[in-house]
Design an enzyme around this catalytic site. Structure first.
Site, PDB file in Angstrom:
ATOM      1  N   GLU A 140       0.884  -1.177   0.000  1.00  0.00           N
ATOM      2  CA  GLU A 140       0.000   0.000   0.000  1.00  0.00           C
ATOM      3  C   GLU A 140       0.910   1.213   0.000  1.00  0.00           C
ATOM      4  O   GLU A 140       1.382   1.649   1.046  1.00  0.00           O
ATOM      5  CB  GLU A 140      -0.878  -0.001   1.258  1.00  0.00           C
ATOM      6  CG  GLU A 140      -1.878  -1.126   1.322  1.00  0.00           C
ATOM      7  CD  GLU A 140      -3.034  -0.960   0.340  1.00  0.00           C
ATOM      8  OE1 GLU A 140      -3.113   0.076  -0.353  1.00  0.00           O
ATOM      9  OE2 GLU A 140      -3.850  -1.887   0.262  1.00  0.00           O
ATOM     10  N   CYS A 189      -2.765   9.058   2.308  1.00  0.00           N
ATOM     11  CA  CYS A 189      -2.359   8.494   1.020  1.00  0.00           C
ATOM     12  C   CYS A 189      -3.380   8.871  -0.045  1.00  0.00           C
ATOM     13  O   CYS A 189      -3.063   8.958  -1.222  1.00  0.00           O
ATOM     14  CB  CYS A 189      -2.200   6.990   1.125  1.00  0.00           C
ATOM     15  SG  CYS A 189      -3.612   6.196   1.880  1.00  0.00           S
TER      16      CYS A 189
HETATM   17  P1  NAD Z   1       8.020   5.352   4.788  1.00  0.00           P
HETATM   18  O1  NAD Z   1       8.099   4.593   3.520  1.00  0.00           O
HETATM   19  O2  NAD Z   1       9.079   6.309   5.102  1.00  0.00           O
HETATM   20  O3  NAD Z   1       7.933   4.346   6.041  1.00  0.00           O
HETATM   21  C1  NAD Z   1       6.949   3.352   6.142  1.00  0.00           C
HETATM   22  C2  NAD Z   1       7.434   2.258   7.090  1.00  0.00           C
HETATM   23  O4  NAD Z   1       8.536   1.582   6.500  1.00  0.00           O
HETATM   24  C3  NAD Z   1       7.907   2.757   8.444  1.00  0.00           C
HETATM   25  O5  NAD Z   1       7.481   1.864   9.441  1.00  0.00           O
HETATM   26  C4  NAD Z   1       9.432   2.712   8.292  1.00  0.00           C
HETATM   27  O6  NAD Z   1      10.118   2.588   9.509  1.00  0.00           O
HETATM   28  C5  NAD Z   1       9.595   1.470   7.441  1.00  0.00           C
HETATM   29  N1  NAD Z   1      10.870   1.371   6.715  1.00  0.00           N
HETATM   30  C6  NAD Z   1      11.717   2.367   6.363  1.00  0.00           C
HETATM   31  N2  NAD Z   1      12.774   1.864   5.665  1.00  0.00           N
HETATM   32  C7  NAD Z   1      12.547   0.541   5.561  1.00  0.00           C
HETATM   33  C8  NAD Z   1      13.273  -0.514   4.940  1.00  0.00           C
HETATM   34  N3  NAD Z   1      14.413  -0.308   4.279  1.00  0.00           N
HETATM   35  N4  NAD Z   1      12.765  -1.765   5.004  1.00  0.00           N
HETATM   36  C9  NAD Z   1      11.585  -1.999   5.631  1.00  0.00           C
HETATM   37  N5  NAD Z   1      10.877  -1.038   6.263  1.00  0.00           N
HETATM   38  C10 NAD Z   1      11.347   0.215   6.216  1.00  0.00           C
HETATM   39  O7  NAD Z   1       6.574   6.068   4.767  1.00  0.00           O
HETATM   40  P2  NAD Z   1       5.977   7.138   5.770  1.00  0.00           P
HETATM   41  O8  NAD Z   1       6.640   8.440   5.553  1.00  0.00           O
HETATM   42  O9  NAD Z   1       5.901   6.572   7.137  1.00  0.00           O
HETATM   43  O10 NAD Z   1       4.464   7.218   5.259  1.00  0.00           O
HETATM   44  C11 NAD Z   1       4.007   8.050   4.228  1.00  0.00           C
HETATM   45  C12 NAD Z   1       3.865   7.280   2.935  1.00  0.00           C
HETATM   46  O11 NAD Z   1       2.998   6.162   3.127  1.00  0.00           O
HETATM   47  C13 NAD Z   1       3.222   8.096   1.845  1.00  0.00           C
HETATM   48  O12 NAD Z   1       3.876   7.843   0.631  1.00  0.00           O
HETATM   49  C14 NAD Z   1       1.785   7.586   1.798  1.00  0.00           C
HETATM   50  O13 NAD Z   1       1.135   7.760   0.567  1.00  0.00           O
HETATM   51  C15 NAD Z   1       2.001   6.136   2.103  1.00  0.00           C
HETATM   52  N6  NAD Z   1       0.785   5.503   2.619  1.00  0.00           N
HETATM   53  C16 NAD Z   1       0.087   4.679   1.784  1.00  0.00           C
HETATM   54  C17 NAD Z   1      -1.099   4.111   2.204  1.00  0.00           C
HETATM   55  C18 NAD Z   1      -1.891   3.236   1.281  1.00  0.00           C
HETATM   56  O14 NAD Z   1      -2.786   2.562   1.749  1.00  0.00           O
HETATM   57  N7  NAD Z   1      -1.606   3.206  -0.018  1.00  0.00           N
HETATM   58  C19 NAD Z   1      -1.572   4.350   3.498  1.00  0.00           C
HETATM   59  C20 NAD Z   1      -0.821   5.183   4.340  1.00  0.00           C
HETATM   60  C21 NAD Z   1       0.355   5.753   3.881  1.00  0.00           C
END
Ligand code: NAD
Length: 508
Positions: A266, A300
């Site tokens: 997602e 999102c």
């Molecule tokens: P992010 O990608 O920075 O982090 C998301 C998660 O991934 C966090 O828990 C983070 O600690 C973890 N993470 C970071 N590096 C990683 C790695 N190398 N391996 C595994 N996990 C890792 O995102 P964010 O800033 O927390 O959230 C915002 C983003 O999320 C936006 O792009 C938004 O659109 C998206 N989002 C999408 C949905 C959806 O349903 N499509 C819902 C909510 C948020």
């Protein structure tokens, strides 16, 4: 020792303390990794301290979770549903406190914080019903005296990695379904919302304990990328559900795919709203306002691109700018606030960088465009007039920035809607049935969520949620999303005495 601020005392009612170990491992709270301060985005002051887990603790957690998986999958699905029902009730009891915590730690306004917890409760209710409907199908066999059918079995462990902007709803979409499907859950929340991770886990842990079930059925870790990567690499986790940016999601997918695991993604959205010349303008303006400004543009499904038919362009824009100029930005916990801060100092800097890129690409700021001087991470709700082919329009700027563009025909609007790498949500405002059916059909929006006369955001849990292209293709929550959390066994049983082969093959 008490909380640094008196108004944070309510946190003790949901099991939080000024210092919290951030790992729930085999029924015990422990952690020996880095100690972090979690802060309120409104003033960047500490709420509490959290110790993140070490890799040794990760390993211990996974081992016990793997053992617990045997017990959990043996329980009949409706019995698992009963546990999820109790989790829903536990959340109901603490709805106000948890909602306040979401608002305090993430920065969304209180109504949205409470709404987010309500979404998890709704997911529990949905999953309870589902626990009696994990039905397979019976398929006519081409062979005499043969019976063919499908059986759905649990996968084992589902790893859930979540983003900061929905610190508990996304856990709910995944965990409620994963649990009734017979899977244990390993959860890593966002590193900047660890108190939500801990508080929600405590409620779930109490329910498991009351029912004499192994606590490791639900295992939770506070930590960052290192723990996320460990989940992605772990062959004991057949399904990794990842919610976050497309950039990180692509990395996670690669790692999971290399080990032939399954990934449910997602990822980022870049959602458009189209207003046709025959639209109800009042309805459209209210929808755009909520979709673009709500949650300070950090959903999102936030509307980031607005395509207005040339004949109503100025009318809609004038109304919208009028609303933007009245919006109350401030402390998300204060009554009357409509827009809270963006989540971190880094989000605020990202907004500033975004605005300078927009200007360098010819974007004209119609309202907003600046950070608000304060100790918190407040930025102005912003509308930008820009050419639809500017490259910045193709990216997700995670804040309250709306690009406005003009179009002449429906075909052009649909093409523009589909012209970005992401494919999460989309919406059209029209009163013409033929426009509606074109929009939802094969030549219409290419997104996972295709709305008419409602905002791009605010999805109900009953439908499958997710998007196409760089949004990752995953579907969570309602409809038949549950199938992704199970293993499908196609079973053929011969109850006769002959051995007819499929396709009529005669083998000797
Ligand atoms: P992010 O990608 O920075 O982090 C998301 C998660 O991934 C966090 O828990 C983070 O600690 C973890 N993470 C970071 N590096 C990683 C790695 N190398 N391996 C595994 N996990 C890792 O995102 P964010 O800033 O927390 O959230 C915002 C983003 O999320 C936006 O792009 C938004 O659109 C998206 N989002 C999408 C949905 C959806 O349903 N499509 C819902 C909510 C948020």
């Amino acid at each position: 020792m008490g909380f640094a601020k008196k108004e944070h005392e309510f946190l003790s009612a949901i099991g939080l303390a000024p210092e919290n170990p951030g790992g729930f491992i085999n029924g015990k709270w422990k952690a020996s990794g880095p100690v972090i301060s979690t802060v309120s985005p409104s003033n960047n002051q500490e709420i509490a301290k959290v110790t993140e887990v070490s890799m040794e603790e990760y390993e211990e957690g996974l081992r016990s979770c793997n053992d617990a998986a045997k017990t959990w999958k043996s329980l009949p699905a409706p019995k698992r549903g009963e546990i999820v029902r109790q989790i829903g009730d536990a959340l109901r009891e603490k709805l106000q406190h948890l909602g306040k915590l979401v608002s305090l730690e993430m920065g969304k306004i209180l109504a949205e914080g409470i709404g987010e917890v309500q979404e998890v409760i709704d997911m529990c209710d949905f999953a309870v019903g589902l626990s009696r409907q994990l039905n397979g199908s019976i398929i006519p066999s081409e062979r005499p005296d043969h019976m063919m059918f499908e059986v759905w079995n649990p996968l084992g462990i589902v790893g859930v990695i979540t983003a900061f902007n929905f610190p508990c709803a996304v856990l709910g979409w995944n965990a409620c379904i994963a649990l009734v499907c017979g899977n244990c859950v390993v959860w890593k929340g966002a590193p900047t919302t660890p108190l939500v991770t801990i508080a929600v886990t405590k409620l779930i842990a109490e329910v498991l304990e009351k029912n004499n079930l192994p606590a490791a059925i639900f295992t939770a870790f506070c930590g960052g990328a290192e723990i996320g990567e460990a989940i992605a690499k772990d062959t004991r986790i057949p399904l990794v559900s990842f919610t976050g940016s497309s950039k990180v999601g692509a990395k996670v997918q690669q790692i999971v795919t290399e080990r032939f695991g399954k990934c449910l993604l997602e990822l980022s959205g870049n959602n458009a709203l189209i207003v046709m010349d025959d639209a109800d303008v009042g309805l459209a303006v209210r929808s755009i306002f909520f979709a673009a400004v709500g949650t300070a543009g950090q959903r999102c499904t936030t509307c980031r691109r607005l395509y207005l038919h040339e004949s109503i362009y100025q009318n809609v824009l004038d109304k919208l700018v009028g609303l933007y100029n009245q919006v109350k930005i401030g402390d998300p916990l204060e009554e009357g606030t409509l827009v809270g801060p963006v989540h971190t100092k880094a989000s605020r800097e990202n907004f500033e960088k975004g605005i300078s890129t927009i200007k360098s690409q010819g974007g004209k700021i119609l309202t907003g465009g600046s950070v608000i001087e304060s100790n918190g991470n407040f930025v102005q709700a912003t509308i930008v007039e820009i050419a639809s082919n500017a490259s910045v329009v193709k990216e997700e700027l995670f804040g309250p920035v709306l690009y406005v563009m003009k179009f002449k025909t429906l075909e052009e609007a649909i093409e523009l809607n589909n012209s970005v790498p992401q494919g999460l949500s989309s919406s059209i405002f029209t009163s013409k049935p033929n426009t509606i059916f074109k929009w939802i059909g094969p030549h219409g929006s290419d997104c996972g969520i295709v709305n008419v006369n409602i905002p791009t955001n605010g999805a109900e849990i009953g439908g499958a949620f997710g998007g196409e292209k760089a949004t990752g293709g995953g579907r969570e929550a309602g409809s038949d999303s549950w199938k992704q959390y199970m293993r499908r066994s196609t079973c053929t049983i011969n109850y006769g005495t002959e051995l007819p082969l499929a396709q009529g093959i005669n083998f000797g």
